[in-house]
Design a protein around this motif. Structure first.
Motif, PDB file in Angstrom:
ATOM      1  N   VAL A 186      -8.885 -18.873  -0.866  1.00  0.00           N
ATOM      2  CA  VAL A 186     -10.028 -18.848   0.041  1.00  0.00           C
ATOM      3  C   VAL A 186      -9.698 -18.068   1.304  1.00  0.00           C
ATOM      4  N   ARG A 187      -8.463 -18.189   1.773  1.00  0.00           N
ATOM      5  CA  ARG A 187      -8.065 -17.526   3.009  1.00  0.00           C
ATOM      6  C   ARG A 187      -7.682 -16.061   2.805  1.00  0.00           C
ATOM      7  N   HIS A 188      -7.047 -15.740   1.688  1.00  0.00           N
ATOM      8  CA  HIS A 188      -6.461 -14.415   1.534  1.00  0.00           C
ATOM      9  C   HIS A 188      -7.208 -13.484   0.576  1.00  0.00           C
ATOM     10  N   ALA A 189      -7.906 -14.050  -0.392  1.00  0.00           N
ATOM     11  CA  ALA A 189      -8.452 -13.192  -1.443  1.00  0.00           C
ATOM     12  C   ALA A 189      -9.690 -12.389  -1.053  1.00  0.00           C
ATOM     13  N   PRO A 190     -10.674 -12.951  -0.321  1.00  0.00           N
ATOM     14  CA  PRO A 190     -11.933 -12.230  -0.157  1.00  0.00           C
ATOM     15  C   PRO A 190     -11.790 -10.822   0.407  1.00  0.00           C
ATOM     16  N   ALA A 191     -11.081 -10.669   1.510  1.00  0.00           N
ATOM     17  CA  ALA A 191     -10.962  -9.343   2.114  1.00  0.00           C
ATOM     18  C   ALA A 191     -10.249  -8.371   1.189  1.00  0.00           C
ATOM     19  N   ARG A 192      -9.231  -8.841   0.512  1.00  0.00           N
ATOM     20  CA  ARG A 192      -8.471  -7.956  -0.370  1.00  0.00           C
ATOM     21  C   ARG A 192      -9.295  -7.559  -1.586  1.00  0.00           C
ATOM     22  N   LEU A 193     -10.025  -8.509  -2.139  1.00  0.00           N
ATOM     23  CA  LEU A 193     -10.853  -8.188  -3.291  1.00  0.00           C
ATOM     24  C   LEU A 193     -11.986  -7.240  -2.901  1.00  0.00           C
ATOM     25  N   ARG A 194     -12.598  -7.498  -1.760  1.00  0.00           N
ATOM     26  CA  ARG A 194     -13.699  -6.647  -1.311  1.00  0.00           C
ATOM     27  C   ARG A 194     -13.221  -5.227  -1.059  1.00  0.00           C
ATOM     28  N   SER A 195     -12.022  -5.079  -0.496  1.00  0.00           N
ATOM     29  CA  SER A 195     -11.501  -3.747  -0.205  1.00  0.00           C
ATOM     30  C   SER A 195     -11.218  -2.946  -1.467  1.00  0.00           C
ATOM     31  N   ARG A 196     -11.045  -3.641  -2.588  1.00  0.00           N
ATOM     32  CA  ARG A 196     -10.777  -2.966  -3.860  1.00  0.00           C
ATOM     33  C   ARG A 196     -12.020  -2.871  -4.731  1.00  0.00           C
ATOM     34  N   GLY A 197     -13.175  -3.194  -4.150  1.00  0.00           N
ATOM     35  CA  GLY A 197     -14.414  -3.044  -4.888  1.00  0.00           C
ATOM     36  C   GLY A 197     -14.639  -4.081  -5.964  1.00  0.00           C
ATOM     37  N   ALA A 198     -14.150  -5.286  -5.754  1.00  0.00           N
ATOM     38  CA  ALA A 198     -14.329  -6.348  -6.748  1.00  0.00           C
ATOM     39  C   ALA A 198     -15.805  -6.688  -6.882  1.00  0.00           C
ATOM     40  N   PRO A 199     -16.247  -7.104  -8.061  1.00  0.00           N
ATOM     41  CA  PRO A 199     -17.658  -7.467  -8.258  1.00  0.00           C
ATOM     42  C   PRO A 199     -18.074  -8.607  -7.331  1.00  0.00           C
ATOM     43  N   GLU A 200     -19.327  -8.570  -6.905  1.00  0.00           N
ATOM     44  CA  GLU A 200     -19.839  -9.623  -6.036  1.00  0.00           C
ATOM     45  C   GLU A 200     -19.738 -10.989  -6.707  1.00  0.00           C
ATOM     46  N   GLU A 201     -19.909 -11.031  -8.011  1.00  0.00           N
ATOM     47  CA  GLU A 201     -19.820 -12.301  -8.723  1.00  0.00           C
ATOM     48  C   GLU A 201     -18.466 -12.949  -8.522  1.00  0.00           C
ATOM     49  N   LEU A 202     -17.404 -12.133  -8.559  1.00  0.00           N
ATOM     50  CA  LEU A 202     -16.064 -12.680  -8.363  1.00  0.00           C
ATOM     51  C   LEU A 202     -15.888 -13.175  -6.934  1.00  0.00           C
ATOM     52  N   LEU A 203     -16.438 -12.447  -5.981  1.00  0.00           N
ATOM     53  CA  LEU A 203     -16.357 -12.875  -4.586  1.00  0.00           C
ATOM     54  C   LEU A 203     -17.095 -14.193  -4.368  1.00  0.00           C
ATOM     55  N   HIS A 204     -18.215 -14.372  -5.057  1.00  0.00           N
ATOM     56  CA  HIS A 204     -18.938 -15.637  -4.954  1.00  0.00           C
ATOM     57  C   HIS A 204     -18.091 -16.783  -5.509  1.00  0.00           C
ATOM     58  N   ARG A 205     -17.354 -16.524  -6.583  1.00  0.00           N
ATOM     59  CA  ARG A 205     -16.506 -17.572  -7.158  1.00  0.00           C
ATOM     60  C   ARG A 205     -15.454 -18.024  -6.135  1.00  0.00           C
ATOM     61  N   VAL A 206     -14.871 -17.068  -5.444  1.00  0.00           N
ATOM     62  CA  VAL A 206     -13.874 -17.416  -4.440  1.00  0.00           C
ATOM     63  C   VAL A 206     -14.520 -18.199  -3.303  1.00  0.00           C
ATOM     64  N   ARG A 207     -15.703 -17.784  -2.885  1.00  0.00           N
ATOM     65  CA  ARG A 207     -16.401 -18.518  -1.827  1.00  0.00           C
ATOM     66  C   ARG A 207     -16.659 -19.958  -2.253  1.00  0.00           C
ATOM     67  N   LEU A 208     -17.051 -20.151  -3.515  1.00  0.00           N
ATOM     68  CA  LEU A 208     -17.323 -21.499  -4.003  1.00  0.00           C
ATOM     69  C   LEU A 208     -16.079 -22.384  -3.959  1.00  0.00           C
ATOM     70  N   LEU A 209     -14.909 -21.776  -4.088  1.00  0.00           N
ATOM     71  CA  LEU A 209     -13.675 -22.554  -4.031  1.00  0.00           C
ATOM     72  C   LEU A 209     -13.505 -23.220  -2.675  1.00  0.00           C
ATOM     73  N   GLY A 210     -14.111 -22.645  -1.655  1.00  0.00           N
ATOM     74  CA  GLY A 210     -14.023 -23.229  -0.320  1.00  0.00           C
ATOM     75  C   GLY A 210     -14.988 -24.368  -0.087  1.00  0.00           C
ATOM     76  N   LEU A 211     -15.861 -24.639  -1.060  1.00  0.00           N
ATOM     77  CA  LEU A 211     -16.817 -25.734  -0.958  1.00  0.00           C
ATOM     78  C   LEU A 211     -16.337 -26.910  -1.804  1.00  0.00           C
ATOM     79  N   THR A 212     -16.830 -28.079  -1.501  1.00  0.00           N
ATOM     80  CA  THR A 212     -16.444 -29.267  -2.274  1.00  0.00           C
ATOM     81  C   THR A 212     -17.679 -30.070  -2.626  1.00  0.00           C
ATOM     82  N   GLY A 213     -17.540 -30.888  -3.668  1.00  0.00           N
ATOM     83  CA  GLY A 213     -18.588 -31.834  -4.035  1.00  0.00           C
ATOM     84  C   GLY A 213     -19.938 -31.188  -4.255  1.00  0.00           C
ATOM     85  N   GLU A 214     -20.999 -31.827  -3.712  1.00  0.00           N
ATOM     86  CA  GLU A 214     -22.357 -31.355  -3.933  1.00  0.00           C
ATOM     87  C   GLU A 214     -22.588 -29.965  -3.353  1.00  0.00           C
ATOM     88  N   ALA A 215     -21.891 -29.645  -2.274  1.00  0.00           N
ATOM     89  CA  ALA A 215     -22.069 -28.324  -1.676  1.00  0.00           C
ATOM     90  C   ALA A 215     -21.706 -27.227  -2.670  1.00  0.00           C
TER      91      ALA A 215
END
Length: 227
Positions: A186-215
């Protein structure tokens, strides 16, 4: 190094006397199947001595990508752990640590590395009993190879991590390592993945890892239908 003279194993499940005798001869190259059965066996009387005997050959096979465990490279890491290498004399323990660190650095920097980073990480974490130093080394390696390895690893890990499960079978502390790996991504992957043109879907998956439970579950990008 050699296995002790009184080391033994089961003829039915491991191998015969002639194969056992090979472990008691220094520098004799073992056939691949014998090497595999030796590191996989969990019932050695002197696991540290057996590991020392096979480690030079095993290390070369690992780096070359010729070790193929049934379930994952964490199996090899547990073979290291059973040998209690960190309690060996200082010079020997330092040599094992140097090998693991060099293999990890090679994986993150050399595009020709034979073993995927997610497999090497599992092996090193299980071998050392820690995840923190390997993630720290990955954070320090910010080149294109390390970033590509990160994108590949996230793609392989995200299903397990979104279920709050470690992506490999840990010897112990699986929940703690899962939490540590998730927090690190959650802390390190988003910027690095975005800089390498990773698909938005993958970035959303990483963002979801920062959420818990119902969120997490109620987020519109929650891929619950995939599970």
């Amino acid at each position: 190094m050699v296995a002790p003279p009184d080391e033994d194993n089961c003829d039915c499940h491991w191998g015969g006397a002639e194969e056992l005798a090979q472990l008691k001869v220094a520098d004799l190259v073992l056939e691949p199947d014998l090497l595999r059965r030796t590191w996989q066996a969990v019932d050695w009387g002197f696991p540290g001595d057996v590991l020392r005997r096979i480690l030079p050959q095993l290390a070369g096979e690992l780096v070359a990508g010729r070790v193929e465990p049934l379930f994952g490279m964490e199996e090899v890491g547990r073979a290291f752990a059973r040998g209690r290498w960190q309690a060996w004399p200082d010079g020997q323990a330092a040599a094992v640590r140097e090998f693991l660190c060099a293999w990890w650095a090679h994986t993150l920097t050399d595009p020709r590395a034979a073993v995927p980073a997610h497999e090497v990480l599992a092996c090193c974490a299980e071998a050392s009993g820690a995840l923190t130093p390997w993630l720290a080394a990955w954070a320090a390696q910010t080149g294109p190879v390390a970033d590509r390895r990160l994108a590949d690893a996230v793609g392989r890990w995200e299903c397990d991590l979104l279920r709050d499960e470690l992506p490999w079978r840990a010897w112990e502390g699986g929940d703690e390592r899962c939490a540590e790996l998730t927090d690190w991504l959650v802390r390190h992957a988003p910027a690095r993945l975005r800089s390498r043109g990773a698909p938005e879907e993958l970035l959303h998956r990483v963002r979801l890892l920062g959420l818990t439970g119902e969120a997490r579950w109620e987020d519109p990008h929650w891929p619950g239908y995939r599970y």
